[in-house]
Design a protein around this motif. Sequence first.
Motif, PDB file in Angstrom:
ATOM      1  N   HIS A   1       0.874  -1.147   0.028  1.00 36.31           N
ATOM      2  CA  HIS A   1       0.264   0.049  -0.108  1.00 36.31           C
ATOM      3  C   HIS A   1       1.014   1.331   0.120  1.00 36.31           C
ATOM      4  CE1 HIS A   1      -3.317   2.753   0.629  1.00 36.31           C
ATOM      5  NE2 HIS A   1      -2.815   3.221   1.948  1.00 36.31           N
ATOM      6  N   GLN A   2       1.830   1.339   0.814  1.00 35.55           N
ATOM      7  CA  GLN A   2       2.748   2.435   0.720  1.00 35.55           C
ATOM      8  C   GLN A   2       3.524   2.516  -0.466  1.00 35.55           C
ATOM      9  OE1 GLN A   2       5.105   1.041   4.159  1.00 35.55           O
ATOM     10  NE2 GLN A   2       4.154   2.601   5.683  1.00 35.55           N
ATOM     11  N   TYR A   3       4.049   1.550  -1.113  1.00 40.19           N
ATOM     12  CA  TYR A   3       4.612   1.506  -2.516  1.00 40.19           C
ATOM     13  C   TYR A   3       3.773   1.982  -3.561  1.00 40.19           C
ATOM     14  CZ  TYR A   3       7.230   0.245  -6.511  1.00 40.19           C
ATOM     15  OH  TYR A   3       7.757   0.301  -7.847  1.00 40.19           O
ATOM     16  N   LEU A   4       2.477   1.612  -3.466  1.00 42.05           N
ATOM     17  CA  LEU A   4       1.538   2.065  -4.364  1.00 42.05           C
ATOM     18  C   LEU A   4       1.239   3.596  -4.294  1.00 42.05           C
ATOM     19  CD1 LEU A   4      -0.723   1.609  -6.865  1.00 42.05           C
ATOM     20  CD2 LEU A   4      -2.310   1.158  -4.818  1.00 42.05           C
ATOM     21  N   ARG A   5       1.162   3.923  -2.954  1.00 46.50           N
ATOM     22  CA  ARG A   5       0.816   5.405  -2.582  1.00 46.50           C
ATOM     23  C   ARG A   5       2.144   6.153  -3.182  1.00 46.50           C
ATOM     24  NH1 ARG A   5       2.131   6.879   3.019  1.00 46.50           N
ATOM     25  NH2 ARG A   5       4.180   6.681   2.050  1.00 46.50           N
ATOM     26  N   ASP A   6       3.333   5.734  -3.137  1.00 51.38           N
ATOM     27  CA  ASP A   6       4.652   6.426  -3.367  1.00 51.38           C
ATOM     28  C   ASP A   6       4.557   6.490  -4.827  1.00 51.38           C
ATOM     29  OD1 ASP A   6       5.056   6.769  -0.763  1.00 51.38           O
ATOM     30  OD2 ASP A   6       6.736   5.496  -0.824  1.00 51.38           O
ATOM     31  N   VAL A   7       4.473   5.482  -5.611  1.00 48.27           N
ATOM     32  CA  VAL A   7       4.145   5.456  -7.162  1.00 48.27           C
ATOM     33  C   VAL A   7       3.481   6.467  -7.666  1.00 48.27           C
ATOM     34  CG1 VAL A   7       3.537   4.120  -9.196  1.00 48.27           C
ATOM     35  CG2 VAL A   7       5.148   3.111  -7.336  1.00 48.27           C
ATOM     36  N   ARG A   8       2.207   6.577  -7.048  1.00 44.96           N
ATOM     37  CA  ARG A   8       1.208   7.413  -7.492  1.00 44.96           C
ATOM     38  C   ARG A   8       1.393   8.877  -7.314  1.00 44.96           C
ATOM     39  NH1 ARG A   8      -4.495   4.364  -5.745  1.00 44.96           N
ATOM     40  NH2 ARG A   8      -4.840   2.928  -7.317  1.00 44.96           N
ATOM     41  N   MET A   9       2.245   9.062  -6.199  1.00 46.99           N
ATOM     42  CA  MET A   9       2.165  10.449  -5.679  1.00 46.99           C
ATOM     43  C   MET A   9       3.632  10.989  -6.664  1.00 46.99           C
ATOM     44  SD  MET A   9       0.608  11.975  -3.438  1.00 46.99           S
ATOM     45  CE  MET A   9      -0.842  10.960  -3.570  1.00 46.99           C
ATOM     46  N   ALA A  10       4.331  10.210  -7.137  1.00 47.16           N
ATOM     47  CA  ALA A  10       5.520  10.446  -8.023  1.00 47.16           C
ATOM     48  C   ALA A  10       5.197  10.800  -9.444  1.00 47.16           C
ATOM     49  CB  ALA A  10       6.661   9.281  -8.230  1.00 47.16           C
ATOM     50  N   HIS A  11       4.148   9.914  -9.918  1.00 48.70           N
ATOM     51  CA  HIS A  11       3.330  10.156 -11.401  1.00 48.70           C
ATOM     52  C   HIS A  11       2.788  11.552 -11.012  1.00 48.70           C
ATOM     53  CE1 HIS A  11       4.555   6.962 -13.500  1.00 48.70           C
ATOM     54  NE2 HIS A  11       4.466   6.160 -12.460  1.00 48.70           N
ATOM     55  N   ALA A  12       1.983  11.647  -9.990  1.00 50.69           N
ATOM     56  CA  ALA A  12       1.125  12.889  -9.615  1.00 50.69           C
ATOM     57  C   ALA A  12       2.109  14.219  -9.660  1.00 50.69           C
ATOM     58  CB  ALA A  12       0.305  12.981  -8.438  1.00 50.69           C
ATOM     59  N   ARG A  13       3.353  14.131  -9.218  1.00 56.42           N
ATOM     60  CA  ARG A  13       4.226  15.202  -9.152  1.00 56.42           C
ATOM     61  C   ARG A  13       4.571  15.664 -10.546  1.00 56.42           C
ATOM     62  NH1 ARG A  13       6.130  13.022  -4.383  1.00 56.42           N
ATOM     63  NH2 ARG A  13       7.780  11.821  -5.099  1.00 56.42           N
ATOM     64  N   GLN A  14       5.017  14.485 -11.571  1.00 55.00           N
ATOM     65  CA  GLN A  14       5.138  14.587 -12.562  1.00 55.00           C
ATOM     66  C   GLN A  14       4.152  15.161 -13.566  1.00 55.00           C
ATOM     67  OE1 GLN A  14       8.455  14.323 -14.003  1.00 55.00           O
ATOM     68  NE2 GLN A  14       7.577  15.168 -15.839  1.00 55.00           N
ATOM     69  N   LEU A  15       2.904  14.791 -13.448  1.00 61.04           N
ATOM     70  CA  LEU A  15       1.995  15.390 -14.182  1.00 61.04           C
ATOM     71  C   LEU A  15       1.808  16.800 -14.027  1.00 61.04           C
ATOM     72  CD1 LEU A  15      -0.816  12.341 -14.073  1.00 61.04           C
ATOM     73  CD2 LEU A  15       0.749  13.130 -15.917  1.00 61.04           C
ATOM     74  N   MET A  16       1.855  17.261 -12.683  1.00 56.63           N
ATOM     75  CA  MET A  16       1.482  18.642 -12.352  1.00 56.63           C
ATOM     76  C   MET A  16       2.867  19.406 -12.793  1.00 56.63           C
ATOM     77  SD  MET A  16      -0.326  18.958  -8.603  1.00 56.63           S
ATOM     78  CE  MET A  16       0.446  17.506  -7.878  1.00 56.63           C
ATOM     79  N   LYS A  17       3.787  19.055 -12.982  1.00 59.84           N
ATOM     80  CA  LYS A  17       5.027  19.880 -13.634  1.00 59.84           C
ATOM     81  C   LYS A  17       4.675  19.886 -14.931  1.00 59.84           C
ATOM     82  CE  LYS A  17       8.515  18.342 -10.671  1.00 59.84           C
ATOM     83  NZ  LYS A  17      10.007  17.228 -10.560  1.00 59.84           N
ATOM     84  N   GLU A  18       4.003  18.945 -15.815  1.00 61.89           N
ATOM     85  CA  GLU A  18       3.521  19.232 -16.952  1.00 61.89           C
ATOM     86  C   GLU A  18       2.409  20.035 -17.296  1.00 61.89           C
ATOM     87  OE1 GLU A  18       3.043  15.187 -18.539  1.00 61.89           O
ATOM     88  OE2 GLU A  18       5.138  14.525 -18.135  1.00 61.89           O
ATOM     89  N   GLY A  19       1.788  20.649 -16.244  1.00 65.74           N
ATOM     90  CA  GLY A  19       0.790  21.600 -16.449  1.00 65.74           C
ATOM     91  C   GLY A  19      -0.621  21.074 -16.040  1.00 65.74           C
ATOM     92  N   TRP A  20      -0.756  19.783 -15.610  1.00 62.98           N
ATOM     93  CA  TRP A  20      -1.897  19.108 -15.420  1.00 62.98           C
ATOM     94  C   TRP A  20      -2.700  19.823 -14.249  1.00 62.98           C
ATOM     95  CZ3 TRP A  20      -3.851  13.778 -16.820  1.00 62.98           C
ATOM     96  CH2 TRP A  20      -3.149  13.172 -17.715  1.00 62.98           C
ATOM     97  N   THR A  21      -4.093  20.087 -14.117  1.00 62.21           N
ATOM     98  CA  THR A  21      -4.946  20.356 -12.764  1.00 62.21           C
ATOM     99  C   THR A  21      -4.696  19.457 -11.987  1.00 62.21           C
ATOM    100  OG1 THR A  21      -6.750  19.647 -13.684  1.00 62.21           O
ATOM    101  CG2 THR A  21      -6.319  21.801 -14.379  1.00 62.21           C
ATOM    102  N   VAL A  22      -5.040  19.898 -10.546  1.00 57.61           N
ATOM    103  CA  VAL A  22      -4.953  19.100  -9.523  1.00 57.61           C
ATOM    104  C   VAL A  22      -6.022  18.125  -9.602  1.00 57.61           C
ATOM    105  CG1 VAL A  22      -5.181  18.664  -7.110  1.00 57.61           C
ATOM    106  CG2 VAL A  22      -4.106  20.813  -8.009  1.00 57.61           C
ATOM    107  N   THR A  23      -7.242  18.250 -10.127  1.00 57.23           N
ATOM    108  CA  THR A  23      -8.506  17.420 -10.184  1.00 57.23           C
ATOM    109  C   THR A  23      -8.073  16.334 -11.373  1.00 57.23           C
ATOM    110  OG1 THR A  23      -9.799  18.855  -9.553  1.00 57.23           O
ATOM    111  CG2 THR A  23     -10.776  17.116 -10.516  1.00 57.23           C
ATOM    112  N   SER A  24      -7.584  16.803 -12.459  1.00 56.56           N
ATOM    113  CA  SER A  24      -7.100  15.832 -13.479  1.00 56.56           C
ATOM    114  C   SER A  24      -6.108  14.684 -13.208  1.00 56.56           C
ATOM    115  CB  SER A  24      -6.998  16.463 -14.916  1.00 56.56           C
ATOM    116  OG  SER A  24      -5.708  17.410 -14.872  1.00 56.56           O
ATOM    117  N   THR A  25      -4.865  15.330 -12.352  1.00 54.99           N
ATOM    118  CA  THR A  25      -3.938  14.729 -11.861  1.00 54.99           C
ATOM    119  C   THR A  25      -4.643  13.684 -10.965  1.00 54.99           C
ATOM    120  OG1 THR A  25      -2.457  16.431 -12.047  1.00 54.99           O
ATOM    121  CG2 THR A  25      -1.688  14.569 -10.543  1.00 54.99           C
TER     122      THR A  25
END
Length: 151
Positions: free
Chosen positions: A69-93
């Motif tokens: 569960h912690q690993y899944l959360r960390d993977v999701r958060m890493a991808h979320a940070r990357q998407l937000m760097k690319e300009g995605w909104t918080v909701t779409s991320t």
Amino acid sequence: MDFYANTVRRMAVERYPARHLTQRIMRARRFIDRHYHQPIDLAAIAHQACLSQHHFIRCFRQHYGRTPHQYLRDVRMAHARQLMKEGWTVTSTCMAVGYKSPNSFSLLFRQVTGQAPSNYRKAIFDRQARSRAWTIILSPTAQGSAPCESD
């Protein structure tokens, strides 16, 4: 497979059980890496490793130092940070990385990164804007003239 191949596989498992277990755990981790954006539960991940849920959690933690569960959360958060760097909104991320609720996503994001996703996104764009401003200021062609040559 024929009898010989099955016998060799069974003997390898009996002789090297740790390696076989490691391969199962790695298969489950790859499953998480590939399907992080979908709703994944522990039963599905443990099924990939062909282990019971409780035994899988113990083995996964032993191999990776954190629970599935912690690993899944960390993977999701890493991808979320990357998407937000690319300009995605918080909701779409939030939706793109597998969370259904922006509120729960924001709470988890704040726990992991120490700041709200909207503040994280704003900080990224502020840094990018400052970087672009410095690029324009330092660019020799920004003032419409070529660099000076000394005589």
